[in-house]
Design an enzyme around this catalytic site. Structure first.
Site, PDB file in Angstrom:
ATOM      1  N   SER A 411       0.952   2.612  -7.801  1.00  0.00           N
ATOM      2  CA  SER A 411       2.238   2.883  -7.584  1.00  0.00           C
ATOM      3  C   SER A 411       2.456   3.914  -6.155  1.00  0.00           C
ATOM      4  O   SER A 411       3.553   4.085  -5.803  1.00  0.00           O
ATOM      5  CB  SER A 411       2.624   3.861  -8.537  1.00  0.00           C
ATOM      6  OG  SER A 411       1.815   5.248  -8.825  1.00  0.00           O
ATOM      7  N   HIS A 432       3.802  -3.393  -8.396  1.00  0.00           N
ATOM      8  CA  HIS A 432       3.983  -2.251  -9.089  1.00  0.00           C
ATOM      9  C   HIS A 432       4.927  -2.312 -10.361  1.00  0.00           C
ATOM     10  O   HIS A 432       6.041  -2.285  -9.999  1.00  0.00           O
ATOM     11  CB  HIS A 432       4.310  -1.173  -8.053  1.00  0.00           C
ATOM     12  CG  HIS A 432       4.734   0.084  -8.520  1.00  0.00           C
ATOM     13  ND1 HIS A 432       5.793   0.755  -7.772  1.00  0.00           N
ATOM     14  CD2 HIS A 432       4.321   0.736  -9.626  1.00  0.00           C
ATOM     15  CE1 HIS A 432       5.614   2.133  -8.611  1.00  0.00           C
ATOM     16  NE2 HIS A 432       5.073   2.019  -9.557  1.00  0.00           N
ATOM     17  N   GLU A 444       8.210  -3.750  -8.211  1.00  0.00           N
ATOM     18  CA  GLU A 444       7.916  -3.691  -6.943  1.00  0.00           C
ATOM     19  C   GLU A 444       6.797  -4.686  -6.392  1.00  0.00           C
ATOM     20  O   GLU A 444       5.735  -4.373  -6.583  1.00  0.00           O
ATOM     21  CB  GLU A 444       7.806  -2.248  -6.337  1.00  0.00           C
ATOM     22  CG  GLU A 444       9.124  -1.647  -6.029  1.00  0.00           C
ATOM     23  CD  GLU A 444       8.569  -0.070  -5.654  1.00  0.00           C
ATOM     24  OE1 GLU A 444       9.556   0.602  -4.646  1.00  0.00           O
ATOM     25  OE2 GLU A 444       7.746   0.443  -5.767  1.00  0.00           O
ATOM     26  N   ASN A 482       9.108   5.331  -5.445  1.00  0.00           N
ATOM     27  CA  ASN A 482       8.519   6.599  -5.461  1.00  0.00           C
ATOM     28  C   ASN A 482       8.743   7.407  -4.223  1.00  0.00           C
ATOM     29  O   ASN A 482       8.781   8.685  -4.177  1.00  0.00           O
ATOM     30  CB  ASN A 482       6.946   6.402  -5.846  1.00  0.00           C
ATOM     31  CG  ASN A 482       6.832   5.976  -7.215  1.00  0.00           C
ATOM     32  OD1 ASN A 482       7.774   6.272  -8.081  1.00  0.00           O
ATOM     33  ND2 ASN A 482       5.664   5.653  -7.767  1.00  0.00           N
TER      34      ASN A 482
END
Ligand code: T1G
Length: 693
Positions: A411, A432, A444, A482
């Site tokens: 991640s 991800h 992702e 993130n």
């Protein structure tokens, strides 16, 4: 007639065929062609009944969403419906695929409806911040009853043909060639001299509700409660309520007025933006003509929470998947969790028992890494540690078959560094997933510097095949989601040190429309996860670190930013946390103060948006819409706000620039320094949307 509609006769049955690819959306040209064809068929003495059928993959999938917000052009959908209902000859809707929205409303205006097996019928307008605007809230309950209609209109979810037949929404499920079957059905109607009954004139299903308005309000209340700031649910309830409180013409007029209000509103604009951004996200011009690899078998390394969820995605999509774990105990634990997950879905009635067994049968566990040798795609989902991941990739490089895609579920770690450690960096890519991986729709797809177009095309195709919304992003720490999430987290911590309490911050974001605030979400994920990561990267979060040092890891320890009663997931404000924050403020010499709700929202979202501008400028995200799709499907950003970048445009970039400048001056925080792209767009009076045109 328009080129989108053709009319021919099969004996005394007129067949009106619609052909407006890709989904026969009810565009102006189609509406005009339909009205023309209907008037011709009605005028033709040799015609006894009319069948409306569509070519291509589906019956009319709704109004043409791209026409919303533009001046309405006649004939409208209401004109099409009036033309059908005025017909003295029975009109039969012959459906396949996904008759949705205005498409189902056209069918509801017909005298009879037939469908082939596998057809899924629905009124999904609420997912676009709208309500049915062509009579769906009045004709549907007259056919299937108010409670079922309420569930369909307020969830927006389609129902299968079998259920539609039982409910009375369709008159028959027909097999074989749809047009031929519908013509035969029409012939039967004519032969039996069966009087065509319009849904609008039916009252048997509504009669039990007349005088039961209170019961209706009680049944509608839970839907209204879950609206979280969205306007459409209340409008849908008001329109449906008209079905039992108003004569039909007044109820139809009310529905239309509510619909037109919503179409012109910001919320529907935002949700329509997300509708198209989601589809744009999958388009990469550079991949035109690039053939994805054929995937017959997958492998997942790691049977932890993420690995198990990822394996379920493949099994759910009908693909066999091997799950490889380091030892038998961990493997058994992982596969048990998967089985428990499926069994509870069956217990909830959302999965048939035989389907559970079929999916479990597609998942095979082993501790032998050699088992990946026949997989066309391998997804590594082991502990977030670079050296462990490099070891795994080194082994995969030796074992996996040539042409296999080697994906990592990291991640935030550096995909390029992983790729540099193998002999086939072109096959390395990030995929991800978001937790729980079998539920969250976002994926992702992280394209590395060496990732080949074929590897990228394959990851996208696999993403869509397992029911995800894949969005391509570049390599940087935390990728898009993130990275922005971290910036929001830093700002949230800063607000605590200025006198806001966790509950204040969370309430500000849930009022804004998020399902959960940052602190309750952190408690759910486990504070120790972030703590370990911060320590590994030399970062800190003052309050969260203090909580972790005192063993408060969130829900898993019953204490985090909040207190949790045993067995409860409901966050309770904890005076001990307030004391801890006050002590830390005193230690830092910070004067206690109050931060208002609006400022909390601005601080958190404007900081994210600023980081989003940096991400766009670096090319880590291709389009502002990609960032919006990531945040709506991965982080609970309310779709009726359109995602952070669309929301920024609705606020105005000049205001965001000015507020960020003020916040940076007040806090002295470098990360709030204005992103040059934001500054430029604000200075030019443009929004992020201008980058997509
Ligand atoms: N209008 C315009 N374009 C549409 C469209 C629509 N209704 N539906 C799909 N498209 C485009 C889409 O943008 C894409 O374009 C292509 O078709 C294929 O779509 C008065 C107010 C039907 C289940 O909400 O849910 O009726 O990207 O990739 O995965 O009461 O599309 O290729 O250029 O999604 O097979 C109500 C919306 C409208 C249905 C097919 N109807 N569509 O899914 O293909 S409001 C909806 C879908 C209304 C009335 C009201 C799905 C689908 P491009 P796709 P798919």
């Amino acid at each position: 007639m328009s080129h989108l509609v053709s009319l021919r006769n099969d004996g005394d049955i007129a067949v009106v065929t619609i052909d407006n690819p890709p989904v026969n959306a009810l565009s102006h040209a189609l509406r005009a062609g339909l009205v023309e064809a209907l008037s011709r068929a009605r005028a033709d003495a040799g015609t006894a009944a009319i069948v409306i059928v569509c070519a291509g993959r589906t019956f009319i999938a709704g109004a043409d969403i791209s026409e919303f917000g533009k001046p309405a052009r006649e004939p409208t959908t209401l004109d099409v419906i009036s033309a059908i209902e005025a017909s003295e000859k029975p009109v039969i809707a012959a459906m396949h695929g996904t008759p949705l929205g205005g498409g189902l409303e056209v069918a509801l205006a017909c005298h009879f409806r037939v469908a082939v097996p596998g057809t899924r019928l629905g009124l999904p307008e609420i997912k676009l911040g709208l309500i049915p605007g062509a009579g769906g809230t009045q004709r549907l309950p007259r056919l299937i009853g108010l409670d079922k209609a309420m569930a369909m209109v307020l969830s927006g979810d389609p129902i299968p043909a079998t259920e539609a037949l039982t409910a009375g929404l369709i008159d028959a499920i027909v097999e074989g060639d749809l047009t031929a079957a519908a013509v035969a059905f029409a012939r039967g109607i004519v032969a039996r001299g069966q009087a065509p009954v319009l849904a609008r004139n039916r009252d048997d299903k509504l009669a039990p509700w007349r005088g039961e308005v209170e019961k209706f309000d009680d049944d509608a209340a839970p839907y209204a409660k879950r609206a979280r700031g969205r306007d459409a649910p209340a409008a849908a309830i008001a329109a449906l309520r008209g079905a039992i409180t108003l004569p039909i013409e007044e109820a139809l007029a009310r529905e239309r007025a509510l619909f037109l209000d919503l179409v012109a509103g910001e919320q529907s604009k935002a949700q329509r933006h997300i509708f198209f951004a989601e589809r744009e996200a999958a388009k990469l011009p550079k991949l035109a003509g690039v053939k994805p690899h054929d995937i017959q078998r997958a492998a997942v390394i790691g049977a932890g929470t993420m690995g198990g969820g990822i394996a379920m995605c493949f099994a759910n999509a009908g693909l066999p998947v091997r799950v490889i774990e380091a030892n038998d105990e961990a493997l058994a634990r992982g596969l048990d969790a998967v089985a428990k997950n499926y069994r509870s879905a069956a217990a909830r009635g959302s999965l048939a028992a035989d389907e559970v067994e079929a999916r479990l049968a597609r998942i095979a566990g082993t501790t032998d890494l050699a088992a990946v040798a026949d997989a066309e795609i391998v997804i590594e989902a082991v502990f977030e540690d670079m050296s462990i991941k490099q070891q795994v990739f080194g082994a995969l490089d030796r074992i996996a078959k040539s042409g296999a895609v080697l994906a990592t579920n990291t991640s935030y770690l550096d995909i390029d560094a992983l790729a540099r450690g193998v002999a086939r960096p072109d096959a390395v890519i990030g995929m991800h997933f978001f937790s729980p991986a079998n539920v969250m729709r976002l994926l992702e797809v992280v394209r590395g510097a060496a990732t080949s177009p074929a590897t990228l095309a394959t990851a996208l195709a696999v993403g869509r095949r397992i029911g995800k919304i894949p969005v391509v992003v570049g390599v940087c720490h935390g990728f898009v989601g993130n990275r922005m999430h971290r910036v929001r987290g830093v700002e949230a911590e800063r607000l605590l040190l200025e006198g806001a309490l966790p509950a204040d911050v969370d309430a500000a974001l849930t009022d804004f429309g998020f399902p959960m605030g940052p602190f309750a979400a952190a408690d759910l994920a486990g504070l120790d996860v972030g703590w370990r990561m911060r320590k590994a990267q030399g970062l800190n979060a003052p309050i969260a670190d203090l909580l972790c040092e005192s063993g408060r890891f969130g829900q898993k320890t019953g204490r985090g930013f909040y207190l949790y009663a045993p067995g409860s997931r409901t966050p309770q404000p904890d005076p001990e946390v307030a004391r801890l924050i006050a002590a830390e403020m005193a230690r830092r010499g910070a004067a206690p103060g109050a931060v208002g709700k609006d400022e909390i929202v601005e601080r958190l979202l404007f900081a994210m948006i600023n980081e989003g501008a940096r991400i766009l400028a670096e090319g880590i995200a291709r389009r502002p819409g990609d960032i919006d799709v990531i945040w709506v499907y991965g982080y609970g950003f309310p779709a009726h706000r359109g995602g952070p970048m669309h929301y920024a445009d609705s606020v105005g970039l000049a205001r965001i620039r000015d507020r960020l400048t003020e916040f940076a001056r007040r806090t002295g925080d470098e990360s709030l320094r204005l992103a040059p792209l934001l500054q430029k767009l604000a200075a030019d009076g443009n929004g992020f949307a201008s980058l997509s045109t």
